[in-house]
Every structure is written in C-alpha cells, then in structure tokens.
Design a protein around this motif. Structure first.
Motif, mmCIF file in Angstrom:
data_model
loop_
_atom_site.group_PDB
_atom_site.id
_atom_site.type_symbol
_atom_site.label_atom_id
_atom_site.label_comp_id
_atom_site.label_asym_id
_atom_site.label_seq_id
_atom_site.Cartn_x
_atom_site.Cartn_y
_atom_site.Cartn_z
ATOM 1 N N MET A 163 0.839 -1.209 0.000
ATOM 2 C CA MET A 163 0.000 0.000 0.000
ATOM 3 C C MET A 163 0.877 1.265 0.000
ATOM 4 O O MET A 163 1.909 1.297 0.665
ATOM 5 C CB MET A 163 -0.873 -0.013 1.255
ATOM 6 N N ILE A 164 0.442 2.227 -0.746
ATOM 7 C CA ILE A 164 1.273 3.436 -0.893
ATOM 8 C C ILE A 164 1.314 4.241 0.417
ATOM 9 O O ILE A 164 0.291 4.394 1.089
ATOM 10 C CB ILE A 164 0.780 4.305 -2.080
ATOM 11 N N ASP A 165 2.525 4.724 0.716
ATOM 12 C CA ASP A 165 2.732 5.543 1.919
ATOM 13 C C ASP A 165 2.515 7.008 1.520
ATOM 14 O O ASP A 165 3.431 7.685 1.054
ATOM 15 C CB ASP A 165 4.156 5.290 2.440
ATOM 16 N N HIS A 166 1.299 7.498 1.686
ATOM 17 C CA HIS A 166 0.945 8.849 1.220
ATOM 18 C C HIS A 166 1.754 9.932 1.929
ATOM 19 O O HIS A 166 2.125 10.924 1.313
ATOM 20 C CB HIS A 166 -0.556 9.097 1.405
ATOM 21 N N ARG A 167 2.007 9.704 3.200
ATOM 22 C CA ARG A 167 2.782 10.699 3.963
ATOM 23 C C ARG A 167 4.173 10.860 3.384
ATOM 24 O O ARG A 167 4.668 11.966 3.224
ATOM 25 C CB ARG A 167 2.902 10.224 5.397
ATOM 26 N N ARG A 168 4.773 9.702 3.138
ATOM 27 C CA ARG A 168 6.146 9.700 2.583
ATOM 28 C C ARG A 168 6.146 10.376 1.195
ATOM 29 O O ARG A 168 7.020 11.166 0.868
ATOM 30 C CB ARG A 168 6.639 8.254 2.487
ATOM 31 N N LEU A 169 5.134 10.049 0.393
ATOM 32 C CA LEU A 169 5.035 10.637 -0.944
ATOM 33 C C LEU A 169 4.898 12.155 -0.847
ATOM 34 O O LEU A 169 5.575 12.908 -1.565
ATOM 35 C CB LEU A 169 3.832 10.045 -1.687
ATOM 36 N N GLU A 170 4.040 12.626 0.050
ATOM 37 C CA GLU A 170 3.859 14.074 0.217
ATOM 38 C C GLU A 170 5.155 14.733 0.683
ATOM 39 O O GLU A 170 5.516 15.813 0.210
ATOM 40 C CB GLU A 170 2.740 14.364 1.223
ATOM 41 N N ASP A 171 5.863 14.063 1.595
ATOM 42 C CA ASP A 171 7.126 14.604 2.094
ATOM 43 C C ASP A 171 8.149 14.706 0.960
ATOM 44 O O ASP A 171 8.826 15.727 0.808
ATOM 45 C CB ASP A 171 7.659 13.711 3.220
#
Ligand SMILES: O=C(O)C(=O)C[C@]1(C(=O)O)C=C[C@@H](O)C=C1
Length: 108
Positions: A1-9
């Motif tokens: 599952m995609i780590d949205h927080r990491r992607l946004e960071d």
C-alpha cells in the motif's frame, strides 16, 4: 500500500529543490542577457565550440556529483538552445540594435 505521507514529504522536498533551481536559473538568465548585450550584433550569439566545452564539463561534473549524465546532458543541451533564443529576443528588444561601434564596413 502506498505511503501517502512519505510521498507528500518527498514531493515537498522536490518543490524545495525546484525553487532553488529556479533562483539559479534566473541568475543564469541575467548573465546570458549580459552576454547578449556584450556580443550585440558584433559576434554570433551561438557559439558551438563553447557549447561543446560546457556539455563536456557538465557531463564530468554530473558524474562527480552523482547526477546521471542522461539527465544532465539533455537538460543542459536544451538550456543552451533556449538561452540562444532568449539572447535573440533580448537583442530584438534593445533599442536601435543596428547602432554600431564602427566595426562595420563603412560602405554598409
Ligand atoms: O557564452 C556565450 O557566448 C553565450 O552566449 C552563453 C551561452 C550559455 O548559455 O552558456 C549561450 C549560447 C552560446 O551558444 C554559448 C553559451
């Protein structure tokens, strides 16, 4: 599952790097404009020998810096192309671009 927080960071970091690159490109553009004014109509705006030297230096510097030359070289090649186009526009905007320091054939 995609780590949205990491992607946004990561995207926020990319935006920050883009901002720094933009400032450097603006500084480069000012220098290109000054070069265009120095050359005026007295020297060709495009200098392919200089461009080859820049591209060779960028390729070597990219390798040293851990930047892929497959990114660096095409980016700089395009940057040089658009810089020449910008120099042409700068000269078109300069008032009375035909004004000459006397280097032309007086019969001109
Ligand atoms: O160095 C020059 O003569 C420039 O005009 C500047 C510049 C550059 O963007 O670095 C742009 C066009 C030339 O073909 C070579 C280099």
């Amino acid at each position: 599952m995609i780590d949205h927080r990491r992607l946004e960071d990561l995207r926020a970091q990319l935006d920050g790097v883009d901002g720094r690159m933009l400032e450097l490109m603006a500084a480069r553009q000012r220098l290109v404009e000054a070069v265009a004014e120095v050359k005026g109509r007295h020297a060709p705006l495009r200098d392919r020998e200089r461009e080859q030297a820049i591209l060779a230096r960028i390729r070597a510097a990219a390798l040293d810096a851990g930047l892929s030359p497959k990114i660096a070289v095409p980016v700089w090649r395009r940057l040089l192309e658009v810089s020449v186009e910008h120099e042409r526009r700068v000269l078109e905007q300069v008032e009375d671009p035909g004004a000459c320091c006397g280097c032309r054939d007086p019969g001109d």
